[in-house]
Design an enzyme around this catalytic site. Structure first.
Site, PDB file in Angstrom:
ATOM      1  N   ASP A 110      -9.444  -0.471   7.430  1.00 38.92           N
ATOM      2  CA  ASP A 110      -8.557   0.626   7.829  1.00 38.92           C
ATOM      3  C   ASP A 110      -7.140   0.087   7.974  1.00 38.92           C
ATOM      4  OD1 ASP A 110     -10.480   2.572   7.897  1.00 38.92           O
ATOM      5  OD2 ASP A 110     -10.878   2.379  10.043  1.00 38.92           O
ATOM      6  N   LEU A 166       4.435  12.371   0.976  1.00 44.84           N
ATOM      7  CA  LEU A 166       5.138  13.332   1.838  1.00 44.84           C
ATOM      8  C   LEU A 166       4.180  14.418   2.319  1.00 44.84           C
ATOM      9  CD1 LEU A 166       7.900  14.196   3.024  1.00 44.84           C
ATOM     10  CD2 LEU A 166       8.232  15.570   0.953  1.00 44.84           C
ATOM     11  N   ARG A 219       1.364 -29.322  -6.400  1.00 46.20           N
ATOM     12  CA  ARG A 219       1.217 -29.856  -7.766  1.00 46.20           C
ATOM     13  C   ARG A 219      -0.176 -30.408  -8.068  1.00 46.20           C
ATOM     14  NH1 ARG A 219       6.718 -33.032  -6.886  1.00 46.20           N
ATOM     15  NH2 ARG A 219       5.723 -33.005  -4.849  1.00 46.20           N
ATOM     16  N   LYS A 231       2.408   2.025  -5.185  1.00 45.12           N
ATOM     17  CA  LYS A 231       3.042   1.458  -6.379  1.00 45.12           C
ATOM     18  C   LYS A 231       2.253   1.774  -7.637  1.00 45.12           C
ATOM     19  CE  LYS A 231       2.952  -2.677  -4.610  1.00 45.12           C
ATOM     20  NZ  LYS A 231       2.533  -2.345  -3.234  1.00 45.12           N
ATOM     21  N   GLN A 277       2.553  -6.841  -3.669  1.00 43.76           N
ATOM     22  CA  GLN A 277       2.592  -6.531  -2.244  1.00 43.76           C
ATOM     23  C   GLN A 277       3.978  -6.020  -1.867  1.00 43.76           C
ATOM     24  OE1 GLN A 277       1.205  -9.681  -3.158  1.00 43.76           O
ATOM     25  NE2 GLN A 277      -0.910  -9.092  -2.801  1.00 43.76           N
ATOM     26  N   GLY A 330      -3.988  -4.148  -4.293  1.00 42.89           N
ATOM     27  CA  GLY A 330      -4.849  -3.040  -4.684  1.00 42.89           C
ATOM     28  C   GLY A 330      -4.037  -1.802  -4.997  1.00 42.89           C
ATOM     29  N   HIS A 331      -4.277  -1.218  -6.173  1.00 39.79           N
ATOM     30  CA  HIS A 331      -3.596   0.017  -6.565  1.00 39.79           C
ATOM     31  C   HIS A 331      -4.656   1.066  -6.874  1.00 39.79           C
ATOM     32  CE1 HIS A 331      -0.090  -2.398  -6.744  1.00 39.79           C
ATOM     33  NE2 HIS A 331      -0.300  -2.903  -7.933  1.00 39.79           N
ATOM     34  N   ASP A 340       0.817  -1.222   0.000  1.00 41.04           N
ATOM     35  CA  ASP A 340       0.000   0.000   0.000  1.00 41.04           C
ATOM     36  C   ASP A 340       0.846   1.266   0.000  1.00 41.04           C
ATOM     37  OD1 ASP A 340      -2.496  -1.496   0.289  1.00 41.04           O
ATOM     38  OD2 ASP A 340      -1.856  -1.847   2.353  1.00 41.04           O
TER      39      ASP A 340
END
Length: 427
Positions: free
Chosen positions: A303, A331, A142, A16, A223, A40-41, A13
């Site tokens: 959250d 930032l 397998r 990315k 991730q 998730g992006h 998170d």
């Protein structure tokens, strides 16, 4: 031209999606190499916000070929739903390539995921319940189902029946659940075959040819480093290799072809799910980071746990990934604090430790050792160059760079696509 790996340097998170999309206009291929729809992006394009879970972020960039590599586990219903949603919003998804060797998440994987977590109770891992772990477990055992199996009904049936032999015993005798019918699963999976077929490809061949031809190929982790199955905070991790080495196995491209490895760092730290988190905050500061940063999981809706920046973790990510650059995100969220704590080391059993302990027990008992850096109150979202940042914000970035062990080459100063300061080009 380079082949780059872009990955999270914390617990995921980190932003990315924004970083990948920022590079997308200059990149020929964007490749997801591990994970599934537990990632998730969030990508903001103009006034439009897109939440991507399984698809590579590059799918939003015209001219870029998005690729789902062999190391990804794919829920076909989720993939087709995401594609349909983007198509409805005018996004062209026709260039997507899907590895025929990628493993499928089936309905029995999600069932096993959920009943196992309930059975574990207070000892649960904190999975997303989307079948990711059970699908990877079948791959290792397998008895997995691959995309290519959709095109041979006989093989598909044999594999589903083999996988369910043991699982149905568990469901009935341990979890007191009804057995799953193999025929129903086969019928459902075959129903996806024709819709997926235009995307299925030998992606390893495509990507190696692309790199050899000098195309720009970006490998995107799903991730963060600390969720890697081997190098993360086990057992509170994902079920695949999110670190840089996973790009090679998950996409079928050799390590000698990778030019740069870029780690994404938040200017503070967050985590979703269970597991130790030394800098986690339970006070008003933690709530402020959560509120200002919009810290809610894109995939889970949970959250995120919030804490101050952890330089020990950043140094570890630099080491295990061989990071060449950092992209520092969010930032702007730290604007308004009079001083900003940074974790520079841990205290474990009364001793100062400056590297991530390999022992799960030690890490669980680690207490952060903080240094306090002067904060800033000026709005930084309009900053276009590093010099535009307030002096204290510049000092914060320089301190994090020195502590983390790799240069910070870009800084996110807002959620928008253009709200980024580029210090050194990644390409």
């Amino acid at each position: 031209m380079p082949a780059l790996v872009l990955l999270g340097a914390q617990w995921g998170d980190e932003g990315k999606g924004k970083a990948t999309d920022l590079l997308g206009g200059s990149v020929d291929y964007v490749v997801r190499y591990q994970g599934g729809n537990n990632a998730g992006h969030t990508v903001v394009v103009g006034d439009q916000k897109y939440a991507l879970h399984l698809l590579p972020s590059g799918i939003l960039s015209p001219g870029c070929v998005p690729v789902i590599g062999n190391g990804v586990v794919v829920d076909p219903a989720v993939l087709l739903s995401e594609l349909s949603g983007l198509n409805e919003r005018g996004i062209d998804t026709s260039k997507l390539l899907l590895s025929g060797n990628a493993h499928l998440i089936t309905p029995y994987h999600t069932t096993m995921d959920k009943v196992t977590e309930r059975f574990l109770g207070s000892r649960k891992i904190g999975t997303t319940g989307r079948g990711i772990g059970p699908a990877y477990a079948d791959k290792i055992n397998r008895v997995g189902i691959r995309v290519q199996d959709l095109y041979d009904e006989s093989i598909l049936t044999q594999k589903v029946e083999a996988a369910l032999d043991f699982k149905n015993q568990l469901l009935a005798k341990l979890y007191n659940r009804r057995a799953i019918e193999a025929g129903r699963i086969v019928e459902e999976l075959l129903g996806y075959a024709d819709r997926l077929k235009p995307f299925v490809s030998d992606t390893t061949l495509v990507l190696n040819r692309a790199v050899d031809e000098g195309k720009v190929v970006l490998f995107e982790g799903g991730q963060g480093t600390l969720l890697d199955i081997d190098h993360g905070t086990y057992p509170f991790v994902t079920s695949s290799n999110a670190t840089a080495g996973g790009a090679c196995t998950g996409a079928g491209v050799g390590p000698t072809k990778i030019d740069r490895v870029i780690g994404i760092l938040k200017a503070y730290t967050t985590r979703v799910g269970s597991g130790p988190f030394p800098t986690e905050l339970f006070d008003d500061d933690g709530e402020a980071l959560r509120r200002i940063g919009g810290e809610r999981g894109v995939t889970t809706g949970r959250d995120r746990r919030c804490g101050w920046f952890d330089a020990v973790i950043a140094r570890y990510a630099t080491r295990v990934n061989g990071l060449t650059d950092f992209f520092l995100t969010k930032l702007d969220v730290l604007t308004g604090w009079e001083r900003v704590p940074v974790c520079v080391a841990y205290e474990i059993d009364g001793k100062r430790v400056e590297e991530l302990p390999y022992s799960q027990t030690d890490f669980h008992h680690a207490k952060p050792v903080y240094e306090f850096l002067p904060g800033w109150s000026e709005d930084i979202t309009k900053a276009k160059t590093f010099a535009d940042l307030p002096k204290n914000a510049q000092g914060y970035v320089k301190a994090l760079e020195e502590m983390s062990g790799a240069p910070i080459s870009a800084i996110g100063v807002g959620p928008g696509r253009t709200e980024t300061i580029e210090i050194n080009s990644f390409l």
